[in-house]
Design a protein around this motif. Structure first.
Motif, PDB file in Angstrom:
ATOM      1  N   ILE A 186       0.845  -1.199   0.000  1.00 35.98           N
ATOM      2  CA  ILE A 186       0.000   0.000   0.000  1.00 35.98           C
ATOM      3  C   ILE A 186       0.883   1.252   0.000  1.00 35.98           C
ATOM      4  N   THR A 219       8.346   5.944  -3.906  1.00 34.94           N
ATOM      5  CA  THR A 219       9.679   5.393  -4.145  1.00 34.94           C
ATOM      6  C   THR A 219       9.790   3.964  -3.636  1.00 34.94           C
ATOM      7  N   MET A 220       9.395   3.751  -2.395  1.00 27.35           N
ATOM      8  CA  MET A 220       9.625   2.458  -1.769  1.00 27.35           C
ATOM      9  C   MET A 220       8.636   1.398  -2.222  1.00 27.35           C
ATOM     10  N   GLN A 244      -3.430   8.205  -4.695  1.00 29.25           N
ATOM     11  CA  GLN A 244      -3.524   9.268  -5.710  1.00 29.25           C
ATOM     12  C   GLN A 244      -3.532   8.684  -7.117  1.00 29.25           C
ATOM     13  N   VAL A 293       3.232   3.981   2.930  1.00 28.09           N
ATOM     14  CA  VAL A 293       2.698   5.335   2.717  1.00 28.09           C
ATOM     15  C   VAL A 293       3.666   6.329   3.357  1.00 28.09           C
ATOM     16  N   ALA A 317      16.267   1.744  -0.100  1.00 31.75           N
ATOM     17  CA  ALA A 317      16.056   2.243  -1.462  1.00 31.75           C
ATOM     18  C   ALA A 317      17.294   2.009  -2.335  1.00 31.75           C
TER      19      ALA A 317
HETATM   20  P1  NAI Z   1       6.729   8.492  -1.070  1.00 32.53           P
HETATM   21  O1  NAI Z   1       6.324   9.827  -0.630  1.00 32.53           O
HETATM   22  O2  NAI Z   1       7.592   8.355  -2.266  1.00 32.53           O
HETATM   23  O3  NAI Z   1       5.424   7.593  -1.336  1.00 32.53           O
HETATM   24  C1  NAI Z   1       4.362   7.426  -0.468  1.00 32.53           C
HETATM   25  C2  NAI Z   1       3.160   7.022  -1.299  1.00 32.53           C
HETATM   26  O4  NAI Z   1       2.100   6.635  -0.443  1.00 32.53           O
HETATM   27  C3  NAI Z   1       2.635   8.151  -2.178  1.00 32.53           C
HETATM   28  O5  NAI Z   1       2.536   7.684  -3.502  1.00 32.53           O
HETATM   29  C4  NAI Z   1       1.275   8.442  -1.598  1.00 32.53           C
HETATM   30  O6  NAI Z   1       0.338   8.895  -2.552  1.00 32.53           O
HETATM   31  C5  NAI Z   1       0.891   7.101  -1.028  1.00 32.53           C
HETATM   32  N1  NAI Z   1      -0.144   7.161  -0.012  1.00 32.53           N
HETATM   33  C6  NAI Z   1      -0.272   8.054   0.990  1.00 32.53           C
HETATM   34  N2  NAI Z   1      -1.346   7.746   1.729  1.00 32.53           N
HETATM   35  C7  NAI Z   1      -1.888   6.647   1.203  1.00 32.53           C
HETATM   36  C8  NAI Z   1      -3.014   5.842   1.534  1.00 32.53           C
HETATM   37  N3  NAI Z   1      -3.781   6.128   2.559  1.00 32.53           N
HETATM   38  N4  NAI Z   1      -3.293   4.778   0.753  1.00 32.53           N
HETATM   39  C9  NAI Z   1      -2.503   4.479  -0.305  1.00 32.53           C
HETATM   40  N5  NAI Z   1      -1.439   5.202  -0.658  1.00 32.53           N
HETATM   41  C10 NAI Z   1      -1.132   6.269   0.080  1.00 32.53           C
HETATM   42  O7  NAI Z   1       7.390   7.798   0.186  1.00 32.53           O
HETATM   43  P2  NAI Z   1       8.566   6.715   0.242  1.00 32.53           P
HETATM   44  O8  NAI Z   1       9.870   7.380   0.164  1.00 32.53           O
HETATM   45  O9  NAI Z   1       8.232   5.623  -0.685  1.00 32.53           O
HETATM   46  O10 NAI Z   1       8.411   6.201   1.735  1.00 32.53           O
HETATM   47  C11 NAI Z   1       7.380   5.337   2.120  1.00 32.53           C
HETATM   48  C12 NAI Z   1       7.719   4.734   3.461  1.00 32.53           C
HETATM   49  O11 NAI Z   1       8.939   4.040   3.344  1.00 32.53           O
HETATM   50  C13 NAI Z   1       7.931   5.774   4.562  1.00 32.53           C
HETATM   51  O12 NAI Z   1       7.446   5.236   5.755  1.00 32.53           O
HETATM   52  C14 NAI Z   1       9.437   5.941   4.598  1.00 32.53           C
HETATM   53  O13 NAI Z   1       9.914   6.372   5.832  1.00 32.53           O
HETATM   54  C15 NAI Z   1       9.860   4.523   4.325  1.00 32.53           C
HETATM   55  N6  NAI Z   1      11.210   4.381   3.772  1.00 32.53           N
HETATM   56  C16 NAI Z   1      11.680   5.248   2.832  1.00 32.53           C
HETATM   57  C17 NAI Z   1      12.947   5.082   2.319  1.00 32.53           C
HETATM   58  C18 NAI Z   1      13.445   6.000   1.248  1.00 32.53           C
HETATM   59  O14 NAI Z   1      14.659   5.986   0.986  1.00 32.53           O
HETATM   60  N7  NAI Z   1      12.609   6.759   0.598  1.00 32.53           N
HETATM   61  C19 NAI Z   1      13.841   3.995   2.781  1.00 32.53           C
HETATM   62  C20 NAI Z   1      13.208   3.103   3.710  1.00 32.53           C
HETATM   63  C21 NAI Z   1      11.961   3.318   4.200  1.00 32.53           C
END
Ligand code: NAI
Length: 715
Positions: free
Chosen positions: A302, A306-307, A328, A378, A431
């Motif tokens: 869900i 990126t992740m 979205q 998310v 990532a």
């Molecule tokens: P991101 O901002 O790229 O993506 C998050 C996605 O979740 C967005 O596409 C958004 O539209 C979606 N989203 C938000 N609320 C939602 C909902 N209720 N239902 C469905 N989709 C929903 O974030 P990213 O970087 O992918 O991070 C995601 C998680 O992974 C975070 O908890 C982050 O801390 C963790 N993380 C991130 C890393 C990174 O390098 N970016 C590395 C390891 C963990």
């Protein structure tokens, strides 16, 4: 350990027996010597086949024997006598022929491989070189450039590539031993002079010096301080320029240097550490071998940012059907396009069909009713994640494992939103998630051993190295990383520049310095977290917050819109947003000067040693705290996390192993020194486990678990 029989009337069959990979232990080597002699003395035998039991030819040397003094027949004369044999010797290669296993096969006169077999000389990955003639025979057989590639990278090749390169003579889809016996019968009595690789001249290379110079430069660049790849190049150069016997002497000399080096010890430690982390245990006593994973047939992701994208792709590549949900619409469409490309690229690389149909896309969380496991990815926002977990708990069938990819939020708080908190764990990917090998599996106080076992097994299926860790802010990796990045900022305040700090870190062996890394991942991510924690307050530049030293430098850059590569400005300057080449930025240097002046800080000269000590030792100290708190079960867990998730140079073993190499006393003394100089940085105070280890004489890293166990039993 090596069984002898005679088949088809005149073929002596030697079968290596040392499960699981028929490693060349002393007993196996003795078995080979004895059975080869038997076969050669048996007048009925006209040719000999060497194979391994249980579908594996030979996985190489027995790494466990490296620590002990050498016993049993040495490998080099053993292989030499096989090559000198007067009856054709045929290697029947199934499964794998690696390291000493391939060297043994190269000593044979012919090699027949099964189409699924893999071959390679991976010694370099253990800080060594193929020192049983491998570095001398392979270039003679397949030429210098191809041998350099295989020996300096340690990469494995398929049977098809091995055939193309000329490493094997024949590839079969049928029973390898049968094919080898048939082959052995066909070559019985034929002259062998042209089959002894050590007698071959090394194929001529037109501009040898230029080739070696070029390779050496490449190796130096990618090895980043590792000495084994350099020694591998030198050994192959000896093969290309010296007669075989002199080349063998050079191989021996180079190996002797490597064998006693700290780097080989570090790499071998890391090899065992990777295996040790699979044998996880929780503080409750639950363990890997007594906990049964739940079956996982269908999974969900869900959040397709990126992740989520990388995680879903990795799951599909592991053969699992994945339902993805993204809130979205625009993001969903883009994710679909990007993920299809990722799957196609991956499939092309692996020569398989892209598993496009494994992933279904949805914007409706209700579509997750029948999945066995969900990975939430998310935004890093506790309130949002709580809401999602509440919804998931209502939508998913009973028994579904709910996992979060949070980088450091409290897994237990999320578990408390659900009907079955025992089925909630963290699955913290790195990532890009379809590439990075590491997975932290985070158990909260209520996570069941079954949930941990399930997440660990899924990680394995995805080809990850999974490490089970306890629940705390940042878990293991990010908890330690925070101190590293903070110290780097303090160093800027005291007079360093991003270039200076990064250079020291990169020379140590990290692929990227701390500031270059920060620019790549985006300064805004940490800023958002600090703002949420009320640590970062726009417009404020106080250097003491919550009673301790704080560097607002990162926040101040973010306030200027300098988020790193994505905005074309960060700790460095980029030619345009999204560009990857970092340039030193005069603006930043001026900004640092003004900042220091504003805070009455006088810049001083900071040397490389201080940079390394200030950045690495606090991390190591935090590692000891993590062990003391029982968040990681042993130093191996921390080291594997750092090598596979954070780019810690593998030839330094990992932070905890590195500490043991530097000497715990020295680490303790330096931490005391820095704590005295910076009493407003509480984490510089050496932790009690470190003190305890020093007090009992700094036992080797392999003994720390016992000390920790005693420490815990006394509490
Ligand atoms: P991101 O901002 O790229 O993506 C998050 C996605 O979740 C967005 O596409 C958004 O539209 C979606 N989203 C938000 N609320 C939602 C909902 N209720 N239902 C469905 N989709 C929903 O974030 P990213 O970087 O992918 O991070 C995601 C998680 O992974 C975070 O908890 C982050 O801390 C963790 N993380 C991130 C890393 C990174 O390098 N970016 C590395 C390891 C963990």
């Amino acid at each position: 350990m090596a069984q002898y029989s005679r088949i088809s009337g005149s073929v002596g069959l030697i079968t290596l027996k040392n499960p699981p990979v028929n490693a060349l232990s002393a007993a196996v080597r003795q078995g080979i010597v004895d059975t080869v002699e038997k076969a050669l003395c048996d007048p009925q035998v006209k040719s000999v086949v060497i194979c391994g039991q249980d579908g594996v030819f030979c996985g190489g040397a027995d790494v466990k024997e490296f620590e002990k003094s050498m016993s049993g027949p040495p490998l080099i004369p053993m292989i030499h006598s096989i090559e000198c044999a007067t009856k054709p010797m045929v290697a029947a290669i199934e499964g794998s022929a690696l390291g000493g296993g391939l060297e043994l096969a190269l000593g044979c006169h012919y090699r027949i491989a099964h189409s699924k077999a893999r071959l390679g000389l991976p010694e370099v990955t253990l800080g060594l070189l193929p020192a049983a003639g491998g570095s001398q025979r392979l270039p003679r057989l397949i030429g210098v450039p191809a041998a350099l590639d295989l020996i300096t990278t340690g990469r494995h090749v398929t049977a098809a590539e091995a055939l193309q390169l000329g490493i094997v003579d024949q590839v079969t889809d049928h029973k390898t031993v049968d094919a080898a016996v048939k082959f052995a019968l066909s070559v019985a009595g034929k002259p062998l002079d042209a089959r002894r690789i050590s007698t071959y001249p090394c194929p001529v290379v037109t501009d040898l010096d230029a080739l070696f110079e070029d390779v050496m430069q490449k190796v130096r660049q990618s090895a980043r301080g590792a000495i084994a790849p350099i020694a591998c190049v030198q050994a192959v150069r000896a093969a290309a320029t010296l007669p075989y016997t002199r080349g063998m002497e050079r191989e021996k000399e180079l190996m002797a240097t490597l064998f006693t080096s700290g780097q080989a010890r570090a790499l071998q430690y890391n090899f065992f550490a990777q295996r040790a982390v699979g044998k996880w245990r929780m503080p409750s006593g639950a363990r890997w071998d007594t906990s049964t994973p739940r079956p996982v047939h269908k999974v969900a992701v869900i959040g397709l940012g990126t992740m989520g994208r990388g995680i879903a792709v990795a799951l599909a590549q592991a053969g699992l059907p994945v339902v993805t949900v993204e809130a979205q619409e625009k993001q969903l469409m883009e994710a679909k396009r990007v993920m299809s490309d990722m799957l196609k690229r991956g499939a092309k690389r692996r020569g398989v069909a892209p598993p496009l149909d494994k992933i279904s896309y949805s914007s409706n969380i209700q579509d997750l009713a029948d999945v066995d496991l969900v990975i939430e990815a998310v935004f890093e926002d506790m309130d949002l994640k709580k809401k999602v977990f509440l919804q998931l708990s209502a939508v998913c069938k009973p028994g579904t494992l709910l996992c979060t990819n949070t980088s450091g939020l409290d897994v237990d708080q999320l578990a408390s939103q659900t009907r079955n908190p025992e089925l909630v764990v963290g699955m913290h990917f790195f990532a890009p998630a379809h590439v990075m090998k590491l997975l932290e599996v985070v158990y909260g106080p209520r996570s069941s051993p079954q949930a941990v076992a399930t997440a660990m097994q899924l990680g394995k299926k995805m080809g990850k190295i999974s490490v089970a860790v306890g629940n705390c802010r940042g878990f293991v990796g990010n908890r330690m990383l925070k101190l590293y990045t903070e110290q780097a900022s303090f160093l800027l305040e005291e007079g360093a520049t991003p270039d200076l700090v990064d250079r020291a870190i990169e020379e140590f062996g990290f692929p990227m310095g701390v500031f270059r890394m920060s620019d790549l991942s985006g300064l805004d991510i940490g800023w958002r977290v600090r703002k949420e924690m009320k640590l970062a307050v726009p417009g404020q530049s106080a250097r003491i917050r919550e009673g301790r030293r704080y560097s607002p430098l990162g926040d101040l850059l973010c306030e200027q819109g300098r988020f790193g590569q994505k905005t074309g400005r960060g700790w460095y300057r980029y030619n345009k947003p999204g560009d990857r080449v970092a340039h030193s930025d005069p603006w930043l240097h001026h900004f640092l000067e003004e900042y220091r002046a504003q805070h009455g800080l006088v810049a001083r000269r900071i040397d490389q040693q201080e940079i390394l000590e200030r950045c690495l030792y606090p991390m190591i100290n935090e590692g000891f705290r993590i062990l003391q708190d029982g968040i990681a079960a042993g130093p191996e867990d921390i080291d594997v996390i750092y090598v596979f998730g954070y780019g810690w140079p593998r030839h330094c073993g990992g932070p905890m192993f590195y500490a043991s190499m530097v000497g715990l006393e020295k680490v303790l003394e330096r931490l005391e020194h820095y704590y005295q100089a910076h009493p407003d940085v509480p984490y510089l105070q050496p932790c009690s486990l470190l003190r305890r280890l020093v007090a009992i004489g700094s036992p080797p890293v392999q003994k720390w678990r016992e000390v920790i166990k005693n420490l815990h039993s006394q509490l």
